[in-house]
Scaffold this active site. Structure first.
Site, PDB file in Angstrom:
ATOM      1  N   ASP A 182       0.798  -1.242   0.000  1.00  0.00           N
ATOM      2  CA  ASP A 182       0.000   0.000   0.000  1.00  0.00           C
ATOM      3  C   ASP A 182       0.828   1.289   0.000  1.00  0.00           C
ATOM      4  OD1 ASP A 182      -1.944  -1.911   0.215  1.00  0.00           O
ATOM      5  OD2 ASP A 182      -2.763  -1.211   2.119  1.00  0.00           O
ATOM      6  N   LYS A 201      -7.132  -4.785  -3.040  1.00  0.00           N
ATOM      7  CA  LYS A 201      -7.911  -5.262  -1.894  1.00  0.00           C
ATOM      8  C   LYS A 201      -8.846  -4.161  -1.401  1.00  0.00           C
ATOM      9  CE  LYS A 201      -3.943  -4.348   1.158  1.00  0.00           C
ATOM     10  NZ  LYS A 201      -4.527  -3.391   2.092  1.00  0.00           N
ATOM     11  N   HIS A 229     -10.523   7.315   1.615  1.00  0.00           N
ATOM     12  CA  HIS A 229      -9.175   7.209   1.056  1.00  0.00           C
ATOM     13  C   HIS A 229      -9.109   6.114  -0.006  1.00  0.00           C
ATOM     14  CE1 HIS A 229      -9.233   4.020   4.102  1.00  0.00           C
ATOM     15  NE2 HIS A 229      -8.282   3.437   3.388  1.00  0.00           N
ATOM     16  N   CYS A 247      -2.187  -2.635   7.822  1.00  0.00           N
ATOM     17  CA  CYS A 247      -2.058  -3.527   6.667  1.00  0.00           C
ATOM     18  C   CYS A 247      -0.769  -4.337   6.693  1.00  0.00           C
ATOM     19  CB  CYS A 247      -2.176  -2.725   5.381  1.00  0.00           C
ATOM     20  SG  CYS A 247      -3.828  -1.997   5.183  1.00  0.00           S
ATOM     21  N   HIS A 275     -17.727   2.703   0.392  1.00  0.00           N
ATOM     22  CA  HIS A 275     -17.188   1.631   1.238  1.00  0.00           C
ATOM     23  C   HIS A 275     -17.633   1.782   2.684  1.00  0.00           C
ATOM     24  CE1 HIS A 275     -14.304  -1.230   2.949  1.00  0.00           C
ATOM     25  NE2 HIS A 275     -14.332  -1.755   1.740  1.00  0.00           N
ATOM     26  N   ASP A 309      -4.748  -0.661  -1.903  1.00  0.00           N
ATOM     27  CA  ASP A 309      -6.106  -0.401  -1.432  1.00  0.00           C
ATOM     28  C   ASP A 309      -6.915   0.140  -2.612  1.00  0.00           C
ATOM     29  OD1 ASP A 309      -6.189  -1.215   1.191  1.00  0.00           O
ATOM     30  OD2 ASP A 309      -6.538   0.780   2.010  1.00  0.00           O
ATOM     31  N   HIS A 346     -10.798   1.066  -2.927  1.00  0.00           N
ATOM     32  CA  HIS A 346     -12.133   1.128  -2.339  1.00  0.00           C
ATOM     33  C   HIS A 346     -13.148   1.817  -3.255  1.00  0.00           C
ATOM     34  CE1 HIS A 346     -10.471  -0.178   1.422  1.00  0.00           C
ATOM     35  NE2 HIS A 346      -9.767   0.912   1.622  1.00  0.00           N
TER      36      HIS A 346
END
Length: 208
Positions: free
Chosen positions: A14, A112, A87, A157, A58, A52, A54
Site C-alpha cells: 500500500d 484489496k 481514502h 495492513c 465503502h 487499497d 475502495h
C-alpha cells in the site's frame, strides 16, 4: 509436482498517495519507504505490490455512517471496524501508487478492499479472515517460502499481512526501515510486539 518452497518474494504494501504526506490518510513520513522499496525491488527477482482499492460507498469510511467521526469504531458482521477518512477511492489520484515507486519492477498487483461491505488490511485475506485475495495461491505455485515485507501502515495492513503470512506457513522478514505506522492509541507498539511474538524476523534493508 509441487514446487519446492525455497524462494523469496518481496511484498510491498500500500505505498499509495493517500498514505503519504498530503494524502487523505497520511502516515507520518510515509514517503520515506519509497527508496527502500525501490532498492529491494531491484534486488529481489519477484516483487508484489498491494493496493487499497475502495469504492466511494465503502462501509469502512466514516463519511458513510451518519454522525461518525474518523477513527471511531463500529461493529461489522466480521468484528470491530475502524472508520477511516475516505481514502484510496478507485481510479482516484489518492489510490495511485507514489509517483517515485518503481512499479514496473513488480510482477503482480493485488488489489484489496474493493468489496463495499468489508475492509481488507491483509495482503492475503479480507477482514472477515476468510475471503482470500489470491496471493497465497500465486506464491505457492511459484515455490515461495520466504516473504520480505514492507510498506504502510505498520500497525494495520503490514501487521495483518505479516501475521497472515506466518499463519499460512511462510517465513516472514519485516523490513523495519521500510515501514511507517499510524499509531492509534498504542497500536504501533502492540503490532510490533505481536509480529515478533508470532515469529516474524525484523531486519534493516541494508542487511538484506
Amino acid at each position: 509436482m509441487a514446487a519446492t518452497r525455497d524462494k523469496t518474494a518481496l511484498i510491498v504494501i500500500d505505498v499509495q498517495n493517500d498514505f503519504c504526506p498530503g494524502g487523505a490518510l497520511a502516515v507520518g513520513e510515509g514517503d520515506a519507504v519509497v527508496p527502500v522499496a525501490n532498492r529491494l525491488m531491484a534486488a529481489y527477482p519477484l516483487s508484489v505490490l498491494t493496493q487499497d482499492w475502495h469504492p466511494a460507498d465503502h462501509a469502512s469510511f466514516a463519511a458513510n455512517h451518519d454522525g461518525a467521526a474518523p477513527f471511531s469504531t463500529t461493529e461489522m458482521p466480521y468484528g470491530t471496524q475502524v472508520l477511516w477518512p475516505t481514502h484510496c477511492v478507485q481510479e482516484s489520484a489518492g489510490a495511485a501508487f507514489h509517483s517515485d515507486l518503481e512499479t514496473g519492477r513488480a510482477k503482480m498487483v493485488v488489489r484489496k478492499g474493493f468489496r463495499p461491505e468489508i475492509d481488507s488490511y491483509s495482503a492475503f485475506f479480507e477482514n472477515d479472515r476468510e475471503t482470500p485475495t489470491g496471493l497465497d495461491g500465486y506464491l505457492r505455485d511459484l515455490g515461495i517460502g520466504h516473504l520480505v515485507m514492507l510498506g504502510l501502515a505498520t500497525d494495520f495492513c503490514v501487521h495483518d499481512s505479516v501475521v497472515d503470512g506466518l499463519a499460512l506457513g511462510y517465513r516472514v522478514t519485516l523490513v523495519e526501515d521500510g515501514c511507517r505506522g499510524i499509531d492509534l492509541d498504542g497500536s504501533l507498539d502492540a503490532a510490533l510486539a505481536d509480529m515478533r511474538e508470532k515469529g516474524a524476523v525484523f531486519a534493516i534493508s541494508d542487511a538484506l
